[in-house]
Design an enzyme around this catalytic site. Structure first.
Site, PDB file in Angstrom:
ATOM      1  N   LYS A 151       1.082  -1.168  -0.029  1.00 39.29           N
ATOM      2  CA  LYS A 151      -0.221   0.175   0.088  1.00 39.29           C
ATOM      3  C   LYS A 151       0.909   1.231  -0.294  1.00 39.29           C
ATOM      4  CE  LYS A 151      -2.396   2.811   2.141  1.00 39.29           C
ATOM      5  NZ  LYS A 151      -1.955   4.270   1.983  1.00 39.29           N
ATOM      6  N   SER A 209       2.893   5.799  12.465  1.00 37.25           N
ATOM      7  CA  SER A 209       2.434   6.324  13.887  1.00 37.25           C
ATOM      8  C   SER A 209       2.182   5.411  14.566  1.00 37.25           C
ATOM      9  CB  SER A 209       1.264   7.435  13.406  1.00 37.25           C
ATOM     10  OG  SER A 209       0.338   6.978  12.941  1.00 37.25           O
ATOM     11  N   GLU A 232       6.220  -0.936  13.535  1.00 40.16           N
ATOM     12  CA  GLU A 232       7.087  -0.058  14.034  1.00 40.16           C
ATOM     13  C   GLU A 232       6.576   1.392  14.165  1.00 40.16           C
ATOM     14  OE1 GLU A 232      10.789   0.050  12.020  1.00 40.16           O
ATOM     15  OE2 GLU A 232      11.020   2.120  13.269  1.00 40.16           O
ATOM     16  N   CYS A 269      13.010   7.156  13.208  1.00 41.15           N
ATOM     17  CA  CYS A 269      12.319   6.347  14.447  1.00 41.15           C
ATOM     18  C   CYS A 269      13.415   6.303  15.854  1.00 41.15           C
ATOM     19  CB  CYS A 269      11.744   5.024  13.969  1.00 41.15           C
ATOM     20  SG  CYS A 269      12.961   4.064  13.160  1.00 41.15           S
ATOM     21  N   GLU A 363       6.064  10.516  21.844  1.00 39.12           N
ATOM     22  CA  GLU A 363       6.805  10.904  20.679  1.00 39.12           C
ATOM     23  C   GLU A 363       6.595  12.079  20.238  1.00 39.12           C
ATOM     24  OE1 GLU A 363       8.663   8.442  16.915  1.00 39.12           O
ATOM     25  OE2 GLU A 363       6.524   8.496  17.147  1.00 39.12           O
TER      26      GLU A 363
HETATM   27  P1  NAP Z   1       0.931   7.299   9.614  1.00 36.30           P
HETATM   28  O1  NAP Z   1      -0.269   8.255   9.776  1.00 36.30           O
HETATM   29  O2  NAP Z   1       0.764   6.239  10.534  1.00 36.30           O
HETATM   30  O3  NAP Z   1       0.652   6.406   8.022  1.00 36.30           O
HETATM   31  C1  NAP Z   1       1.304   5.112   7.557  1.00 36.30           C
HETATM   32  C2  NAP Z   1       0.237   4.515   6.724  1.00 36.30           C
HETATM   33  O4  NAP Z   1      -0.507   3.699   7.222  1.00 36.30           O
HETATM   34  C3  NAP Z   1      -0.195   5.496   5.652  1.00 36.30           C
HETATM   35  O5  NAP Z   1      -0.428   4.686   4.410  1.00 36.30           O
HETATM   36  C4  NAP Z   1      -1.517   5.437   6.154  1.00 36.30           C
HETATM   37  O6  NAP Z   1      -2.608   5.414   5.286  1.00 36.30           O
HETATM   38  C5  NAP Z   1      -1.762   4.194   6.867  1.00 36.30           C
HETATM   39  N1  NAP Z   1      -2.754   4.139   8.103  1.00 36.30           N
HETATM   40  C6  NAP Z   1      -2.685   4.891   9.093  1.00 36.30           C
HETATM   41  N2  NAP Z   1      -3.671   5.002   9.770  1.00 36.30           N
HETATM   42  C7  NAP Z   1      -4.330   3.862   9.404  1.00 36.30           C
HETATM   43  C8  NAP Z   1      -5.660   3.260   9.684  1.00 36.30           C
HETATM   44  N3  NAP Z   1      -6.162   3.519  10.863  1.00 36.30           N
HETATM   45  N4  NAP Z   1      -6.107   2.227   8.866  1.00 36.30           N
HETATM   46  C9  NAP Z   1      -5.652   2.029   7.636  1.00 36.30           C
HETATM   47  N5  NAP Z   1      -4.414   2.569   7.366  1.00 36.30           N
HETATM   48  C10 NAP Z   1      -3.928   3.388   8.366  1.00 36.30           C
HETATM   49  O7  NAP Z   1       2.128   7.695   9.430  1.00 36.30           O
HETATM   50  P2  NAP Z   1       2.551   8.791   8.631  1.00 36.30           P
HETATM   51  O8  NAP Z   1       1.618   9.378   7.647  1.00 36.30           O
HETATM   52  O9  NAP Z   1       3.784   8.343   7.629  1.00 36.30           O
HETATM   53  O10 NAP Z   1       3.031  10.110   9.433  1.00 36.30           O
HETATM   54  C11 NAP Z   1       2.268  10.654  10.504  1.00 36.30           C
HETATM   55  C12 NAP Z   1       3.124  10.544  12.250  1.00 36.30           C
HETATM   56  O11 NAP Z   1       3.512   9.165  12.184  1.00 36.30           O
HETATM   57  C13 NAP Z   1       4.235  11.590  12.038  1.00 36.30           C
HETATM   58  O12 NAP Z   1       4.033  12.925  11.982  1.00 36.30           O
HETATM   59  C14 NAP Z   1       4.987  10.697  13.068  1.00 36.30           C
HETATM   60  O13 NAP Z   1       4.609  11.015  14.254  1.00 36.30           O
HETATM   61  C15 NAP Z   1       4.553   9.318  12.995  1.00 36.30           C
HETATM   62  N6  NAP Z   1       5.911   8.321  12.022  1.00 36.30           N
HETATM   63  C16 NAP Z   1       6.466   7.710  12.961  1.00 36.30           C
HETATM   64  C17 NAP Z   1       7.381   7.043  12.363  1.00 36.30           C
HETATM   65  C18 NAP Z   1       8.370   6.296  13.365  1.00 36.30           C
HETATM   66  O14 NAP Z   1       9.355   5.639  12.971  1.00 36.30           O
HETATM   67  N7  NAP Z   1       8.192   5.860  14.557  1.00 36.30           N
HETATM   68  C19 NAP Z   1       7.878   7.136  11.128  1.00 36.30           C
HETATM   69  C20 NAP Z   1       6.954   7.747  10.261  1.00 36.30           C
HETATM   70  C21 NAP Z   1       6.021   8.480  10.842  1.00 36.30           C
HETATM   71  P3  NAP Z   1      -2.967   7.093   4.694  1.00 36.30           P
HETATM   72  O15 NAP Z   1      -1.880   7.592   4.062  1.00 36.30           O
HETATM   73  O16 NAP Z   1      -4.015   6.817   3.535  1.00 36.30           O
HETATM   74  O17 NAP Z   1      -3.323   8.045   5.918  1.00 36.30           O
END
Ligand code: NAP
Length: 498
Positions: A151, A209, A232, A269, A363
């Site tokens: 995805k 996230s 992760e 991360c 975080e």
């Molecule tokens: P994210 O919001 O977790 O999204 C990652 C992927 O998962 C995206 O493709 C998203 O889809 C999908 N997704 C998220 N929630 C979902 C749900 N409830 N159901 C189905 N699919 C879901 O992460 P991000 O956009 O990369 O970044 C947002 C935040 O995540 C950052 O600001 C940061 O705080 C955190 N982050 C942490 C790390 C780490 O390594 N700890 C790495 C990256 C990001 P969509 O794109 O359609 O929303």
């Protein structure tokens, strides 16, 4: 360019195709799967400058970082190729029969790891190449014998599409069955959730996230047949500064941590988000030097508006907590026209507040660190014991002082997947001894790593074969050991057959 979101019918047909592909792909030799992985690496390199330019324009990451990430991506494809071609990864165990054993005869039992089935991989925002379409999750799942459906992350959909094209070319060049790799777009949760819920999906790889990872983990556990989700998610990577060493090395420690904090605009991360130390003159000097370094570092563009907005919001929440003091923020204000800027920021709070307020352990994804001021070593120990699961934990001190504080090291072993002495957590070496994982909420399963050759274990399970005639056994378990792999035969490690 925008890409059409997959429909639910397309999701269903992709997972169905992956299932059909699995029935043959899982039985391909390690050599044949290795050819496919090497071809993926070659095809990614053949994309040349177009891939680099596209990733740069979608993520705001600099050229050197994208080129480095491309090298890491092709590197792990080739690393897994070598690993599965050699073959010992299946952990073959052979216990031959003892028909005359009393009181009951012992049967012939042999065991090896075997692929799980179709795996869904969610591309990560912060690694457009190394943790996305041909990232570590995809490469390790394909190596194990699992078809993959990616995805794409909508923040770098075009980069993802280019890499997917390279993988499809590699499939056709190496004669892989249709459906071994598929790539879907979906900005919104519907596509991802449908993929996780599909009965033919057997595992999920995710980096992002806490909210996203936990939601997908819960969804997978609510299925009539639950499946593993290797997510992760969230880690603040505590750094423990021991007082005697800090008194001597406050300046070099501050420079080292400042560089780690701002690396990649803090979007790793493994970013050092929490610094723990005892309140004394060494700590005051350290804060002065760290603040000096951070005040001079420039804010830089973050990966996408969502991450930048989230950084501002989460940082404001952290700074508004009781007892939190803003130590410094990068002096340079964003210039007009700059967008999505992440401003390096340092704050501090007394340990008494940290111990009471869970919000201080959350975080803040970006170049932000919180220093916890402890009144003595006893309070430092309490703070360490209070930590959640982490990807990494770091201790800075000399050997003698670390040995004296052995209870801190002991506690951190229970809290983190990787322990570091006198270094920084950023920079994750890809090698067999690497563990990139950790107790919840760092990941959903601390028993596995997302980086290094052992990442393959997430996508395989053991199967025992009892009383099988030699001709019907998988090659890895046959008497003659035709692949010449390392096995444990009746308790002895050997590469020979008989
Ligand atoms: P994210 O919001 O977790 O999204 C990652 C992927 O998962 C995206 O493709 C998203 O889809 C999908 N997704 C998220 N929630 C979902 C749900 N409830 N159901 C189905 N699919 C879901 O992460 P991000 O956009 O990369 O970044 C947002 C935040 O995540 C950052 O600001 C940061 O705080 C955190 N982050 C942490 C790390 C780490 O390594 N700890 C790495 C990256 C990001 P969509 O794109 O359609 O929303």
């Amino acid at each position: 360019m925008s890409f059409k979101d997959a429909t639910l019918i397309e999701v269903d047909s992709a997972v169905h195709e992956a299932h059909i592909a699995f029935l043959s792909y899982k039985n391909f030799s390690g050599k044949k799967r290795a050819e496919f992985l090497r071809a993926i690496a070659d095809e990614i390199e053949a994309l040349g400058d177009e891939l680099v330019k596209t990733a740069m324009s979608e993520t705001a990451l600099p050229e050197a970082r994208i080129i480095g990430e491309r090298g890491r991506t092709t590197g792990h494809c080739r690393m897994f190729a070598d690993y599965i071609q050699e073959g010992s990864w299946v952990e073959a165990r052979v216990d031959t029969a003892l028909p005359d054993r009393a009181p009951a005869p012992k049967p012939d039992i042999r065991k090896k790891m075997t692929a799980l089935g179709p795996v869904v991989v969610f591309g990560a925002a912060n690694f457009p190449l190394a943790y996305s379409t041909a990232g570590g999750d995809t490469a390790s799942a394909l190596a194990a014998g699992c078809p993959v459906i990616v995805k794409a992350h909508p923040a770098h959909a075009k980069t993802s599409e280019l890499v997917a094209g390279a993988i499809l070319k590699a499939m056709s060049k190496t004669g892989m069955p249709k459906g071994v790799f598929q790539h879907l777009h979906g900005a919104g949760f519907e596509v991802g959730q449908a993929l996780v819920k599909h009965p033919n999906t057997k595992a999920v790889g995710f980096t992002g996230s806490f909210a996203g990872g936990k939601a997908l983990f819960d969804l997978a556990n609510q299925r009539p047949v639950p499946i593993p989700v290797f997510a992760e998610m969230s880690s603040i990577n505590p750094i423990v500064l021991l007082p005697n060493s800090l008194k001597k090395n406050f300046e070099s420690t501050a420079s080292m941590l400042a560089a780690s904090m701002v690396l990649g605009v803090g979007q790793f991360c493994t970013n050092p988000g929490l610094i723990l130390a005892v309140e004394d003159d060494g700590l005051n000097q350290f804060i002065k030097h760290l603040s000096g370094a951070l005040s001079k570092s420039l804010p830089a563009e973050m990966l996408h508006p969502g991450i930048a907005n989230n950084y501002v919001k989460r940082m404001a929440e952290a700074l508004s907590q009781k007892g939190v003091k803003l130590e410094v923020q990068s002096e340079a204000e964003s210039k007009v026209g700059d967008k999505n800027q992440g401003r390096p920021t340092l704050a501090s709070a007394p340990a008494s507040e940290f111990l009471k307020n869970p919000a201080l352990a959350e975080e803040v994804f970006g170049p932000f660190s919180l220093i916890i001021r402890c009144k003595d070593m006893g309070e430092l120990n309490s703070v360490v014991s209070h930590l959640h699961g982490q990807l990494t934990a770091t201790i800075i001190g000399d050997e003698e002082e670390i040995a004296k504080a052995s209870n801190i090291t002991n506690t951190l072993i229970d809290r983190a997947g990787r322990l570091i002495i006198n270094g920084v957590p950023t920079g994750v070496e890809v090698c067999p001894s690497q563990n990139h994982g950790g107790p919840f909420p760092a990941t959903t399963d601390s028993r596995f790593t997302a980086v290094g050759t052992d990442a393959i274990k997430r996508f395989a399970r053991p199967v025992s074969f009892q009383n099988f005639p030699d001709s019907l056994l998988p090659d890895e378990l046959k008497n003659k050991n035709p692949l010449g792999i390392w096995r444990i035969v009746n308790g002895e490690m050997t590469q020979k057959g008989w």
